[in-house]
Structures are given as C-alpha cells and as structure tokens.
Motif scaffolding. Structure first.
Motif: not given
Length: 384
Positions: A327-356
């Motif tokens: 899964i590609r995700a944007p770079w950012g520090n918004a709490p909702e984004l960080r929590e969504q990424i963490a939840e996906l990784r907890r389920t075993g998904e690979v989440v790659i944040q794109s550097m600007p």
C-alpha cells in the motif's frame, strides 16, 4: 582498481535474492525447532587449534588464518560450523542425554568449492549428539530431505556411502593404512589406474576390495553386488546393512543411489554419509553423515551425526519471488493518518510512505493500493 570492486567469488546479495535466502533460513530453522532442535550461534572467529580439531586437511586448506593482536595466537575464520557445534555439545552444554542442535551463519573459504561457488556460503545445518544407533542417521536424513521439500524441490536424488567400508578394508593391512590419505583421494576421483599402481604391494584381499570400490555405484542393487565382491568383514557387513536401512527409509521421498567410492568428508566422517542432488546443480546441495570422534579433542567423545547446506546456493536455483502487494501512503504526521498506517501494519500489510518529491522504486514490493484522504477519512483505493 575501483574501490567498489569485491574480491573474486565474493558478492553482495541484492533485495530479491536476500529475501529468498532469509525466507528459506526462517522456514528451515522453524522446522528444525518442530523436531526439537535448539539453535546455537558459534563465533565467526576461533583459535585455529580448536577450529580445525578433527576437521581434516581439506578444511585446513579452506580456512583463512590471521594472528590475534591480543594473545599473539593464530586465529581462523570458520570454513565450516560442524566442529564448532561439536565443541559446544562436548565442552559447554556437557549433557548426558541426546542433544539436538541447529545453526545458521556465514562461513568463509579461501577458495571456491566449485566453478561459480561463492567463497562466503551461508551454512545452515542440524546435528544430533549422544545416540549411536541408526535412528539418529535416519532422522538427520529425513530432516535434510524435508528441508529441500520446503524449498520446493520435488526431484531429489539421495546418494549414500559409508566411511566404514574403506576403514574395514584397510584395517588389517599396515601398508594400506599408511596410504589411507592417498587411497581416499584416488577413490574420490575414481582413479582405477592410480589405485592399481598404489595397491600392487598390498595383501590380495585388500587390493581386490579396493579395486572393486570404484565400480560399486548405481541404484540400491549395488548393495547386493557389494556383498558378493567385498570380503565379509564385520565392519563391511554392518556398513552395508546400515546403507540398506537408510535407503529403505528414503523410498518415496527421493531417488536413491549408492556410491561406495564417494568419500567426500571422509576425514572426520565415521559412518554412513549422504549427499543430496537437485536439478540445475552438478554438486551436492546438501551433505551429511556420522562423525563420532570429533568431540574427543574437546574432552568428550559423543556419537554424532548431522547435515548442512548452503542457503545462498540453494536460493540461486529457485525462481525469483513474486513481488509482494503493498500500500502506498503519503508522508505526513496527522494523527488519523499515523493511526491508519499503524493499524494496517498490525494486520500484516506492507505500507510504504512516499517521500515528498520522489517516486517509489522497489524490487520486492508492488503498490496495488493507495491510502487517500476523502471527506476527512483515510480510505484505501485500488490502483489500476
């Protein structure tokens, strides 16, 4: 010379190949544990007198040596881990019961073992200490075959031999015992003319048996021929019976061949030996056997048998691994984004944040989904 060049037969392992090797390592070690094998991690560097004890001339020639600047003693970079694990069993664990140990780590060779072989194999193996019966040999053979099956190899050939055959033939012939190393080399090369020249002054029974060995190879029917042409010494009778039992235990899992002149590893092997062959590689991908006397130098001789293989060589024969969906995700520090990424990784998904300002380019991953913000919610969308 450019400073990025590596020594001959030394190479970097790039991402897709490294993943294959690491997956094999994890799966095999996990399977060893299911059989009750405990993981040990011997050091890369040891004093030469300990490292080469009972290992034979071949291992000595393959070992890099250097002087320890602290003690002034000679050190060696391990070229094989078998004697190290034997030292751990005999000297450190010092158990009276049957002990099962396994290991995985790099070894270093002064010269490559084959035309395209690396000088830095990644060796993985398993050993049983404390049981002299054939049950231990059968378990090690089963574990080696299971390891190749886990790697996806269905077409496997098991080659069996026995160190006890040669030792029994020359036991009562002093001239032959003096030439043991030369006989080992000639038999290994199947050099019949060389054998005829070397054995001309031996006792007739010794000479006839030695000259017969290079011809005793083929399927399991070789054992019947061996009983007919070799002397009925107790050691030979016992060795042929052990080979018959091990061949029977492998039926249905591998093609079985017998080669009584295949004495690779002979210097420290003491009983049944085997090599495993797979399509695409001329040399054995795994080797094993019994070595009951290696622990003597560490203060305690224990029955021992084991096998090892090179994970890098094995991985080279396997097809390239499929790229993992990510899964590609944007770079950012918004709490909702960080929590969504963490939840996906907890389920075993690979989440790659794109550097600007950068595109993503990976060998191992294929981003087929993207995390986007819609109506204040982060949702997953499929990519075309």
């Amino acid at each position: 010379m450019p400073n990025w060049l590596l020594p001959e037969n030394i190479a970097d392992v790039l991402p897709s190949e490294a993943r294959k090797i690491e997956d094999l390592r994890r799966h095999m070690l996990d399977n060893f544990r299911l059989y009750g094998y405990e993981l040990v991690m011997p050091p890369m560097l040891e004093y030469v007198d300990s490292l080469l004890t009972g290992a034979g001339k071949d291992t000595d020639l393959r070992t890099f040596k250097l002087i320890d600047q602290i003690s002034g003693r000679m050190l060696g970079l391990r070229a094989d881990m078998t004697t190290q694990v034997a030292r751990i069993d005999a000297h450190l664990l010092n158990r009276n019961s049957v002990t099962r140990l396994c290991y995985a780590g790099s070894v270093l060779h002064t010269r490559p073992s084959g035309l395209h072989a690396t000088r830095e194999p990644l060796q993985i193996g398993a050993e049983i200490y404390g049981h002299a019966g054939l049950e231990a040999d059968a378990e090690i053979q089963e574990l080696a075959l299971a390891s190749l099956a886990m790697a996806g190899f269905a077409d496997v050939r098991l080659d069996l031999s026995h160190a006890g055959v040669l030792r029994s033939i020359i036991a009562d012939d002093p001239a032959a015992r003096i030439d043991e190393a030369a006989l080992y080399a000639l038999l290994r090369a199947k050099d019949s003319p060389g054998l005829e020249a070397l054995t001309k002054h031996y006792a007739a029974v010794t000479r006839d048996a030695l000259l017969a060995l290079p011809q005793l190879y083929g399927d399991v029917d070789v054992l019947a021929r061996a009983r007919a042409v070799l002397p009925a010494f107790p050691g030979i009778t016992r060795a042929l019976a052990e080979l018959a039992a091990l061949a029977a235990s492998a039926l249905g899992r591998a093609e079985v061949a017998i080669d009584l002149a295949d004495l690779r590893g002979y210097q420290y092997e003491s009983g049944a030996m085997f090599g495993l062959y797979v399509p695409g590689l001329p040399n054995a991908v795994a080797r094993g056997g019994r070595y009951d006397h290696v622990g003597e130098a560490f203060g305690r001789a224990r029955p021992a048998t084991g096998f090892s293989l090179d994970l890098r060589e094995l991985a080279r024969l396997l097809p390239s691994a499929e790229r993992k969906h990510a899964i590609r995700a944007p770079w950012g520090n918004a709490p909702e984004l960080r929590e969504q990424i963490a939840e996906l990784r907890r389920t075993g998904e690979v989440v790659i944040q794109s550097m600007p300002g950068h595109d993503d380019d990976q060998d191992e991953f294929e981003c087929d989904r993207v995390l986007v913000l819609e109506d204040s919610n982060w949702i997953l969308k499929n990519l075309g």
